[in-house]
Design an enzyme around this catalytic site. Structure first.
Site, PDB file in Angstrom:
ATOM      1  N   ASP A 118       0.436   1.743   7.661  1.00 20.20           N
ATOM      2  CA  ASP A 118      -0.238   0.403   8.484  1.00 20.20           C
ATOM      3  C   ASP A 118       0.242   0.548   9.814  1.00 20.20           C
ATOM      4  O   ASP A 118       0.071   0.675  10.940  1.00 20.20           O
ATOM      5  CB  ASP A 118       1.391  -0.943   8.159  1.00 20.20           C
ATOM      6  N   ASP A 136      -0.232  -3.061  12.741  1.00 15.27           N
ATOM      7  CA  ASP A 136       1.029  -4.326  13.277  1.00 15.27           C
ATOM      8  C   ASP A 136       2.016  -3.689  13.369  1.00 15.27           C
ATOM      9  O   ASP A 136       2.610  -3.952  11.538  1.00 15.27           O
ATOM     10  CB  ASP A 136       0.250  -5.600  12.678  1.00 15.27           C
ATOM     11  N   GLU A 152       5.819 -15.341   4.780  1.00 17.67           N
ATOM     12  CA  GLU A 152       5.282 -14.118   4.535  1.00 17.67           C
ATOM     13  C   GLU A 152       6.286 -13.073   4.440  1.00 17.67           C
ATOM     14  O   GLU A 152       6.460 -12.290   3.561  1.00 17.67           O
ATOM     15  CB  GLU A 152       4.262 -13.282   5.195  1.00 17.67           C
ATOM     16  N   SER A 209      -4.507  -1.889   7.607  1.00 11.35           N
ATOM     17  CA  SER A 209      -4.314  -2.749   8.131  1.00 11.35           C
ATOM     18  C   SER A 209      -4.587  -4.093   7.750  1.00 11.35           C
ATOM     19  O   SER A 209      -6.117  -4.475   7.860  1.00 11.35           O
ATOM     20  CB  SER A 209      -4.698  -2.742   9.303  1.00 11.35           C
ATOM     21  N   ALA A 210      -3.977  -5.109   8.052  1.00  4.90           N
ATOM     22  CA  ALA A 210      -4.518  -6.562   7.247  1.00  4.90           C
ATOM     23  C   ALA A 210      -4.688  -7.140   8.823  1.00  4.90           C
ATOM     24  O   ALA A 210      -4.935  -8.266   8.733  1.00  4.90           O
ATOM     25  CB  ALA A 210      -3.575  -7.384   6.918  1.00  4.90           C
ATOM     26  N   LYS A 215      -2.552  -4.724   0.008  1.00  3.36           N
ATOM     27  CA  LYS A 215      -2.802  -3.639   1.138  1.00  3.36           C
ATOM     28  C   LYS A 215      -2.985  -2.750  -0.150  1.00  3.36           C
ATOM     29  O   LYS A 215      -1.927  -1.657  -0.673  1.00  3.36           O
ATOM     30  CB  LYS A 215      -2.380  -3.474   2.221  1.00  3.36           C
ATOM     31  N   ASP A 228       6.171  -1.293   7.167  1.00  2.36           N
ATOM     32  CA  ASP A 228       7.098  -2.596   7.712  1.00  2.36           C
ATOM     33  C   ASP A 228       6.838  -3.802   6.677  1.00  2.36           C
ATOM     34  O   ASP A 228       7.901  -4.608   6.873  1.00  2.36           O
ATOM     35  CB  ASP A 228       6.652  -3.086   8.836  1.00  2.36           C
TER      36      ASP A 228
HETATM   37  P1  TMP Z   1      -0.102  -6.075   8.422  1.00  2.11           P
HETATM   38  O1  TMP Z   1       1.036  -5.360   9.539  1.00  2.11           O
HETATM   39  O2  TMP Z   1       0.742  -5.293   7.191  1.00  2.11           O
HETATM   40  O3  TMP Z   1      -0.958  -5.471   8.537  1.00  2.11           O
HETATM   41  O4  TMP Z   1       0.072  -7.660   8.261  1.00  2.11           O
HETATM   42  C1  TMP Z   1      -0.702  -8.186   9.304  1.00  2.11           C
HETATM   43  C2  TMP Z   1       0.427  -8.830  10.423  1.00  2.11           C
HETATM   44  O5  TMP Z   1      -0.842 -10.257  11.031  1.00  2.11           O
HETATM   45  C3  TMP Z   1       1.338  -9.755   9.230  1.00  2.11           C
HETATM   46  O6  TMP Z   1       2.334  -9.252   9.339  1.00  2.11           O
HETATM   47  C4  TMP Z   1       0.621 -11.130   9.471  1.00  2.11           C
HETATM   48  C5  TMP Z   1       0.216 -11.696  10.724  1.00  2.11           C
HETATM   49  N1  TMP Z   1      -0.340 -12.020  11.217  1.00  2.11           N
HETATM   50  C6  TMP Z   1      -0.783 -12.577  12.709  1.00  2.11           C
HETATM   51  O7  TMP Z   1       0.570 -12.445  13.131  1.00  2.11           O
HETATM   52  N2  TMP Z   1      -1.282 -13.904  12.937  1.00  2.11           N
HETATM   53  C7  TMP Z   1      -2.257 -14.360  12.049  1.00  2.11           C
HETATM   54  O8  TMP Z   1      -3.335 -15.743  12.208  1.00  2.11           O
HETATM   55  C8  TMP Z   1      -2.565 -14.300  10.403  1.00  2.11           C
HETATM   56  C9  TMP Z   1      -3.137 -14.537   9.344  1.00  2.11           C
HETATM   57  C10 TMP Z   1      -1.969 -12.791  10.595  1.00  2.11           C
HETATM   58 MG    MG Z   2       2.932  -4.523   9.820  1.00  2.00          MG
END
Ligand code: TMP
Ligand code: MG
Length: 322
Positions: free
Chosen positions: A40, A42, A87, A155-156, A204, A229
Site C-alpha cells: 500500500d 498512503d 473507514e 494504492s487507493a 484493493k 495499514d
Molecule cells: P490506501 O492507503 O488504502 O491506498 O487509501 C488511501 C487513503 O486515502 C485512505 O486512508 C483514505 C484517504 N483519502 C483521503 O485522505 N482523502 C480523500 O479525499 C479520499 C477519497 C481518501
Molecule cells: Mg494506507
C-alpha cells in the site's frame, strides 16, 4: 527455527510466531528470485504522523494545496471528517463500508475535478507539501531495485501524486509498478476527471486489476511480502496466481487500542494479535530490519541500511491477517 531479532521488539506483535518464522524461513529458502513485494502507499510507505501532527495522504496533498479554492478545501475537509471515521470503524463490516467508500471517493474526485488543477503544477504541489516517506523505506526501495525484486504499489490514493513523491525521493526505479487512481487531463493539461476503475480502501483486490497482466507475468514469484495499514490491504495479493509463502505486515497507525483488540478477536483473523504502542507509526525500523534479514539470507545483502534509531513504531505483524 531461525531467529529474526528485529521482529522480537516490543512494538512488533505476532500472533503465531512459529508460523511466521516458518514463513520467513521458507521465503529465505526460496531465494530472492522467487520474491515479490506488494505494498500500500498512503500511511504505509508514507508516514502517518510527525511531531504530533498528521502527515497528508496523497489526496490530502492536493486538498491542502494552493490550487484548491477555500470553498473546495472546506468541502473536501468535511468529506474527510465524515467518511474517515467510517473507514477505520472496527464496528462496521466491509459490506457496510464499501458503498460509503465509493461515495467518498466519487464526491472527492468530483470536487477535485472542478478545481482546474494543472498537470504542470503537480511537482510543485508535492514539493510544497508535508508528505514524508517512512524512515528506512528509501533503503528498502534501493535494495529491492538492486536485487531486481518487483515492488507493486497498490494504492487507493492518487497515482499522479504518489508517483511524483517517489520520483522526488529518487526511488521510482524500473522494478516499481503502480496501480492507483489516475487523473485525466484535457489537451490544455487541466484535470477534468479521474480514470476508472475507481480504487478505494476496500476494493484493493483482483476486481480492479482485470486487464492488467502484472501478476501473471510474475507467476514464478511465489513468495510475497505484503505491507499495508488497512484491513482492505489484506486482499492486495489475491490476484497472484500461485502463492507459496506470504508474509503480511501491517502498520497499525490510528485508534491502536480499539482496532488491535477488535482485530485480535475478529473470527476472520484468528492468528492475528495486531498491535501498537504510543507513537505515530513513524518508523519502520523493525520491519525494515526484518525484511533485511530475510533478503540477506535469501541471497541479497542489505548492508548499509543506515537505520538504527529506536523510534516508536505502531506495527502489527502476523500471518493471515494483521
Ligand atoms: P490506501 O492507503 O488504502 O491506498 O487509501 C488511501 C487513503 O486515502 C485512505 O486512508 C483514505 C484517504 N483519502 C483521503 O485522505 N482523502 C480523500 O479525499 C479520499 C477519497 C481518501
Ligand atoms: Mg494506507
Amino acid at each position: 527455527m531461525p531467529k529474526v531479532p528485529e521482529l522480537e521488539k516490543a512494538t512488533v506483535r505476532i500472533q503465531q510466531p512459529e508460523r511466521v518464522l516458518g514463513t520467513i524461513r521458507a521465503i529465505k529458502e526460496q531465494g530472492i528470485n522467487k520474491l515479490q513485494v506488494i505494498s500500500d502507499f498512503d500511511m504505509t510507505l508514507s508516514r502517518f504522523g510527525c511531531n504530533g501532527r498528521r502527515c497528508p495522504t496523497s489526496h490530502n496533498i492536493l486538498d491542502n494545496s494552493r490550487v484548491i479554492s477555500e470553498d473546495g478545501k472546506k468541502k473536501l475537509r468535511d468529506l474527510l471528517h465524515y467518511y474517515y471515521p467510517i473507514e477505520i470503524d472496527p464496528n462496521r463490516t466491509l459490506e457496510e463500508k464499501r458503498p460509503l467508500m465509493v461515495e467518498w471517493w466519487t464526491r472527492a474526485h468530483e470536487l477535485l475535478s472542478q478545481q482546474k488543477i494543472q498537470k504542470g503544477d503537480i511537482a510543485q504541489i508535492v514539493r510544497e507539501s508535508d508528505v514524508m516517506l517512512r524512515d528506512g523505506f528509501n533503503e528498502l526501495f534501493d535494495q529491492l531495485h538492486k536485487y531486481n525484486i518487483p515492488l507493486f504499489i497498490f494504492s487507493a490514493g492518487v497515482g499522479d501524486i504518489l508517483e511524483e513523491i517517489i520520483r522526488q525521493a529518487n526511488v521510482f526505479y524500473s522494478n516499481v509498478n503502480v496501480v492507483s487512481n489516475y487523473m485525466d487531463f484535457d489537451d490544455n493539461g487541466v484535470l477534468t476527471r479521474f480514470k476508472g476503475p475507481l480504487i478505494h480502501t476496500y476494493n484493493k483486490n483482483n476486481s480492479v486489476l482485470q486487464g492488467t497482466e502484472y501478476f501473471q507475468q510474475l507467476s514464478t514469484r511465489t513468495s510475497i511480502i505484503l505491507l499495508g495499514d488497512s484491513m482492505g490491504d489484506l486482499t492486495m495479493a489475491d490476484g497472484v496466481p500461485s502463492v507459496e509463502n506470504i508474509l503480511k505486515i501491517g502498520f497499525l497507525n490510528d485508534k491502536v487500542g480499539v482496532r488491535s483488540s477488535r482485530l485480535a478477536s475478529a473470527p476472520a483473523f484468528p492468528r492475528c494479535e495486531a498491535s501498537g504502542d504510543s507513537g505515530e507509526g513513524q518508523a519502520a525500523v523493525p520491519v525494515i530490519q526484518g525484511v533485511q534479514e530475510i533478503l540477506q539470507a535469501a541471497g541479497g545483502c542489505m548492508e548499509g541500511l543506515g537505520v538504527s534509531a529506536e523510534l516508536p513504531v505502531r506495527l502489527g505483524l502476523c500471518q493471515g491477517g494483521y
